[in-house]
Design an enzyme around this catalytic site. Structure first.
Site, PDB file in Angstrom:
ATOM      1  N   ASP A  13       0.808  -1.218   0.000  1.00 47.21           N
ATOM      2  CA  ASP A  13       0.000   0.000   0.000  1.00 47.21           C
ATOM      3  C   ASP A  13       0.842   1.270   0.000  1.00 47.21           C
ATOM      4  O   ASP A  13       0.448   2.297   0.562  1.00 47.21           O
ATOM      5  CB  ASP A  13      -0.976   0.012   1.194  1.00 47.21           C
ATOM      6  CG  ASP A  13      -1.845  -1.230   1.212  1.00 47.21           C
ATOM      7  OD1 ASP A  13      -2.218  -1.686   0.112  1.00 47.21           O
ATOM      8  OD2 ASP A  13      -2.129  -1.754   2.298  1.00 47.21           O
ATOM      9  N   LYS A  16       1.917   1.957  -5.163  1.00 45.28           N
ATOM     10  CA  LYS A  16       2.496   1.371  -6.382  1.00 45.28           C
ATOM     11  C   LYS A  16       1.612   1.619  -7.598  1.00 45.28           C
ATOM     12  O   LYS A  16       2.095   1.950  -8.680  1.00 45.28           O
ATOM     13  CB  LYS A  16       2.668  -0.156  -6.207  1.00 45.28           C
ATOM     14  CG  LYS A  16       3.644  -0.525  -5.123  1.00 45.28           C
ATOM     15  CD  LYS A  16       3.703  -2.034  -4.924  1.00 45.28           C
ATOM     16  CE  LYS A  16       2.462  -2.635  -4.327  1.00 45.28           C
ATOM     17  NZ  LYS A  16       2.160  -2.224  -2.951  1.00 45.28           N
ATOM     18  N   GLY A  40      -4.575  -4.322  -3.695  1.00 44.20           N
ATOM     19  CA  GLY A  40      -5.540  -3.260  -3.977  1.00 44.20           C
ATOM     20  C   GLY A  40      -4.748  -2.042  -4.383  1.00 44.20           C
ATOM     21  O   GLY A  40      -4.027  -1.467  -3.574  1.00 44.20           O
ATOM     22  N   HIS A  41      -4.803  -1.705  -5.662  1.00 42.68           N
ATOM     23  CA  HIS A  41      -4.027  -0.576  -6.176  1.00 42.68           C
ATOM     24  C   HIS A  41      -5.001   0.514  -6.598  1.00 42.68           C
ATOM     25  O   HIS A  41      -5.743   0.346  -7.564  1.00 42.68           O
ATOM     26  CB  HIS A  41      -3.159  -1.014  -7.357  1.00 42.68           C
ATOM     27  CG  HIS A  41      -2.137  -2.067  -6.984  1.00 42.68           C
ATOM     28  ND1 HIS A  41      -1.325  -2.683  -7.890  1.00 42.68           N
ATOM     29  CD2 HIS A  41      -1.803  -2.591  -5.781  1.00 42.68           C
ATOM     30  CE1 HIS A  41      -0.528  -3.544  -7.260  1.00 42.68           C
ATOM     31  NE2 HIS A  41      -0.818  -3.504  -5.981  1.00 42.68           N
ATOM     32  N   GLN A 222       1.967  -6.346  -3.364  1.00 42.39           N
ATOM     33  CA  GLN A 222       2.539  -6.519  -2.015  1.00 42.39           C
ATOM     34  C   GLN A 222       3.911  -5.819  -1.947  1.00 42.39           C
ATOM     35  O   GLN A 222       4.107  -4.843  -2.652  1.00 42.39           O
ATOM     36  CB  GLN A 222       2.624  -7.998  -1.628  1.00 42.39           C
ATOM     37  CG  GLN A 222       1.262  -8.631  -1.404  1.00 42.39           C
ATOM     38  CD  GLN A 222       0.579  -9.103  -2.669  1.00 42.39           C
ATOM     39  OE1 GLN A 222       1.156  -9.793  -3.463  1.00 42.39           O
ATOM     40  NE2 GLN A 222      -0.671  -8.742  -2.861  1.00 42.39           N
TER      41      GLN A 222
HETATM   42  P1  GDP Z   1      -0.642   0.239  -3.569  1.00 41.16           P
HETATM   43  O1  GDP Z   1      -1.259  -1.018  -3.087  1.00 41.16           O
HETATM   44  O2  GDP Z   1       0.823   0.291  -3.308  1.00 41.16           O
HETATM   45  O3  GDP Z   1      -0.977   0.566  -4.997  1.00 41.16           O
HETATM   46  O4  GDP Z   1      -1.271   1.416  -2.673  1.00 41.16           O
HETATM   47  P2  GDP Z   1      -2.848   1.590  -2.323  1.00 41.16           P
HETATM   48  O5  GDP Z   1      -3.540   2.055  -3.540  1.00 41.16           O
HETATM   49  O6  GDP Z   1      -3.355   0.393  -1.628  1.00 41.16           O
HETATM   50  O7  GDP Z   1      -2.753   2.712  -1.214  1.00 41.16           O
HETATM   51  C1  GDP Z   1      -2.209   3.963  -1.470  1.00 41.16           C
HETATM   52  C2  GDP Z   1      -3.316   5.020  -1.283  1.00 41.16           C
HETATM   53  O8  GDP Z   1      -2.717   6.290  -1.167  1.00 41.16           O
HETATM   54  C3  GDP Z   1      -4.228   5.127  -2.490  1.00 41.16           C
HETATM   55  O9  GDP Z   1      -5.509   5.534  -2.038  1.00 41.16           O
HETATM   56  C4  GDP Z   1      -3.583   6.241  -3.328  1.00 41.16           C
HETATM   57  O10 GDP Z   1      -4.505   6.937  -4.135  1.00 41.16           O
HETATM   58  C5  GDP Z   1      -3.090   7.140  -2.238  1.00 41.16           C
HETATM   59  N1  GDP Z   1      -1.882   7.913  -2.542  1.00 41.16           N
HETATM   60  C6  GDP Z   1      -0.793   7.553  -3.284  1.00 41.16           C
HETATM   61  N2  GDP Z   1       0.140   8.514  -3.238  1.00 41.16           N
HETATM   62  C7  GDP Z   1      -0.354   9.490  -2.441  1.00 41.16           C
HETATM   63  C8  GDP Z   1       0.151  10.729  -1.978  1.00 41.16           C
HETATM   64  O11 GDP Z   1       1.263  11.144  -2.284  1.00 41.16           O
HETATM   65  N3  GDP Z   1      -0.644  11.456  -1.129  1.00 41.16           N
HETATM   66  C9  GDP Z   1      -1.892  11.024  -0.751  1.00 41.16           C
HETATM   67  N4  GDP Z   1      -2.588  11.784   0.072  1.00 41.16           N
HETATM   68  N5  GDP Z   1      -2.392   9.865  -1.179  1.00 41.16           N
HETATM   69  C10 GDP Z   1      -1.635   9.103  -2.000  1.00 41.16           C
HETATM   70  P1  IMO Z   2      -0.876  -4.257  -2.218  1.00 40.22           P
HETATM   71  O1  IMO Z   2      -0.427  -4.808  -3.570  1.00 40.22           O
HETATM   72  C1  IMO Z   2      -0.968  -4.752   2.111  1.00 40.22           C
HETATM   73  C2  IMO Z   2      -1.112  -8.875   3.622  1.00 40.22           C
HETATM   74  C3  IMO Z   2      -2.360  -9.285   4.354  1.00 40.22           C
HETATM   75  C4  IMO Z   2      -1.780 -10.301   5.346  1.00 40.22           C
HETATM   76  C5  IMO Z   2      -0.692 -10.976   4.497  1.00 40.22           C
HETATM   77  C6  IMO Z   2      -1.129 -12.304   3.887  1.00 40.22           C
HETATM   78  O2  IMO Z   2      -2.136  -3.509  -2.256  1.00 40.22           O
HETATM   79  O3  IMO Z   2       0.259  -3.535  -1.564  1.00 40.22           O
HETATM   80  P2  IMO Z   2      -2.704 -12.887   1.841  1.00 40.22           P
HETATM   81  O4  IMO Z   2      -4.157 -12.597   1.604  1.00 40.22           O
HETATM   82  O5  IMO Z   2      -1.784 -12.360   0.809  1.00 40.22           O
HETATM   83  O6  IMO Z   2      -2.458 -14.353   2.113  1.00 40.22           O
HETATM   84  O7  IMO Z   2      -2.381 -12.134   3.232  1.00 40.22           O
HETATM   85  O8  IMO Z   2      -0.351 -10.060   3.489  1.00 40.22           O
HETATM   86  N1  IMO Z   2      -1.325  -8.309   2.269  1.00 40.22           N
HETATM   87  C7  IMO Z   2      -1.223  -7.020   1.962  1.00 40.22           C
HETATM   88  N2  IMO Z   2      -1.019  -5.935   2.738  1.00 40.22           N
HETATM   89  N3  IMO Z   2      -1.083  -4.598   0.775  1.00 40.22           N
HETATM   90  C8  IMO Z   2      -1.243  -5.672  -0.030  1.00 40.22           C
HETATM   91  O9  IMO Z   2      -1.213  -5.583  -1.368  1.00 40.22           O
HETATM   92  C9  IMO Z   2      -1.381  -6.950   0.567  1.00 40.22           C
HETATM   93  N4  IMO Z   2      -1.589  -8.187   0.081  1.00 40.22           N
HETATM   94  C10 IMO Z   2      -1.539  -9.016   1.131  1.00 40.22           C
HETATM   95  O10 IMO Z   2      -2.961  -8.202   5.007  1.00 40.22           O
HETATM   96  O11 IMO Z   2      -1.139  -9.632   6.404  1.00 40.22           O
HETATM   97 MG    MG Z   3      -2.799  -1.625  -1.808  1.00 39.12          MG
END
Ligand code: GDP
Ligand code: IMO
Ligand code: MG
Length: 434
Positions: A13, A16, A40-41, A222
């Site tokens: 999270d 990416k 979840g991206h 991840q």
């Molecule tokens: P990922 O799994 O690495 O793609 O990250 P996620 O999408 O799960 O979580 C990142 C969250 O932060 C998302 O809601 C993005 O839209 C948001 N985000 C990314 N970069 C920034 C930033 O620089 N500032 C803020 N406020 N939000 C950001």
């Molecule tokens: P993105 O790509 C954050 C965590 C779960 C749990 C562990 C194992 O959005 O960064 P799983 O369902 O993979 O067997 O769970 O890994 N986990 C993540 N945490 N971001 C993710 O993906 C994750 N994908 C799995 O919360 O601790």
């Molecule tokens: Mg994510």
């Protein structure tokens, strides 16, 4: 043209998806190499926020081909739902835009049911998407690959047999109700019909693309500290989210990789169980997490769980830089730190009466470490309007320079908000030193 790799440098999270979306306009192919719909991206495109789980984050760029590589585990129903969502956001997902590897493994309802049974029996806080059981079946050679969806009738028979096998475990070992193997098989037969046109030998496709000099971005799900081998085992996911996962998860050679970008947040978060040395609680944690009113607040994109939050752990980040050979860092969420009078970054761990400066491989040991912090001045000026390095306050420059010095890699991208234009490209004064 060498491959650019983009991977998570913390516990996931980091942003990416948002960085991939920004870079996708400069490439011909975006290829996902690991994980499944546990990811979840989130992408913010104009007024829309789209959450991708399986689709690579280049899907909103018309000229970009998106590949789901062989290292990914694919839940066909989740993928079809996501395709429908993206279609309704105005982008038509056709085989011109998306290809799925024949060799990627399928996630079935039996995998989800087993994930739930394992978690109920005392798990690690998975996303319950069936990820662990699907990769287990792959390793045990019971798995079903996406390529078998090319023949939906044979696929349905294999799905039925898999469900019956899982039913035996569910009922006899976990005292849980069985799944309806016939209806599962029928549902997956229909899904196979819909997904068959997307199937491809994606390794061959990538080799041809490399030979033609096409630009390829490999997108990770991840992150380093969730890697099955190098993360905080057993509190990890079931795939390699580090650099080796690119080679095995796409079938490309190491010399094809030219640049490795690690994405890191300006603080740390983690979802699920496991050690987290810099974890915060109380008001400060609530401040960093946000109330949930903004889409970027720290609540899981896949499960909605509140994320655990803490100060930036530079010991862990340096570990991720070294493991992956990260050439450049993309540092996200600088805007979230604004307004705090002072910031802490963790520069070592205290373990008993010892101070250690490396990330221990043993999670039990890590769980007993406490942080040694360096304190930095915070910034009070709004940074979300910054569009070039000169727009950032001196305290933010100091924070970035501290990250670079400790982590051992230059910060080439700074994100100050989720929107496409809220990304700053930056020339660093340091070069990679890992
Ligand atoms: P990922 O799994 O690495 O793609 O990250 P996620 O999408 O799960 O979580 C990142 C969250 O932060 C998302 O809601 C993005 O839209 C948001 N985000 C990314 N970069 C920034 C930033 O620089 N500032 C803020 N406020 N939000 C950001
Ligand atoms: P993105 O790509 C954050 C965590 C779960 C749990 C562990 C194992 O959005 O960064 P799983 O369902 O993979 O067997 O769970 O890994 N986990 C993540 N945490 N971001 C993710 O993906 C994750 N994908 C799995 O919360 O601790
Ligand atoms: Mg994510």
């Amino acid at each position: 043209m060498p491959i650019t790799v983009l991977l998570g440098a913390q516990w996931g999270d980091e942003g990416k998806g948002r960085i991939t979306d920004a870079l996708a306009k400069e490439v011909d192919i975006v290829a996902r190499f690991n994980g499944g719909d546990n990811a979840g991206h989130s992408l913010t495109i104009g007024s829309q926020v789209v959450r991708l789980h399986l689709l690579p984050s280049g899907i909103f760029h018309d000229a970009c081909l998106n590949i789901i590589g062989n290292g990914v585990v694919v839940n066909p129903l989740s993928l079809l739902k996501e395709i429908a969502e993206v279609n309704s956001a105005g982008v038509s997902v056709t085989p011109r835009r998306l290809r799925i590897s024949h060799a990627a493994h399928v996630i079935l309802p039996g995998h989800r049911a087993l994930d739930a049974a394992y978690e109920a029996a005392g798990g690690i806080g998975t996303t319950l998407r069936g990820i662990g059981p699907a990769y287990s079946d792959k390793a045990a050679r019971f798995g079903i690959r996406c390529g078998s969806m090319a023949n939906p009738d044979d696929f349905a028979m294999a799905v039925r047999a898999h469900t019956l096998r899982v039913n035996a475990i569910l009922t006899r070992v976990y005292d849980r109700p069985p799944l309806d193997a016939e209806s599962v098989a029928e549902e997956y037969r229909a899904a196979a019909h819909q997904l068959a046109p997307f199937l491809e030998d994606t390794a061959a496709l990538l080799h041809n693309a490399l030979a033609q000099g096409q630009r390829i971005l490999a997108e990770g799900a991840q992150a380093a500290l969730l890697d099955i081998d190098h993360g905080t085992y057993p509190f990890v996911t079931s795939s390699n989210a580090t650099i080796g996962g690119v080679l095995t998860g796409l079938g490309v050679p190491p010399r094809a990789i030219g640049r490795v970008i690690g994405v890191a947040k300006a603080f740390n978060t983690r979802v699920g169980g496991g050690p987290f040395v810099t974890e915060l609680e109380g008001d400060l944690a609530a401040r960093l997490r946000g109330s949930g009113a903004n889409p970027w607040d720290e609540y899981g994109s896949t499960t909605g769980r509140p994320r655990r939050v803490g100060w930036l752990d530079l010991v862990a980040l340096r570990h991720a830089v070294r493991l992956n050979g990260i050439d450049e860092l993309a540092l996200t969420k600088l805007d979230v730190l604004r307004g705090l009078p002072e910031l802490h970054v963790c520069i070592a761990y205290r373990f008993g009466d010892r101070v250690i400066d490396h990330f221990p491989q043993d999670s039990a040991l890590l769980a007993r470490c406490t942080p040694v912090y360096q304190t930095l001045p915070g910034w009070q000026d709004e940074v979300s309007h910054a569009r070039c390095p000169e727009d950032l306050p001196a305290e933010a420059h100091n924070f970035i320079a501290t990250v670079e010095r400790f982590a051992g890699a230059p910060v080439s991208l700074v994100s100050v908000g989720p929107e496409r234009e809220q990304l700053i490209r930056r020339q660093s004064t340091i070069t990679r030193c890992n």
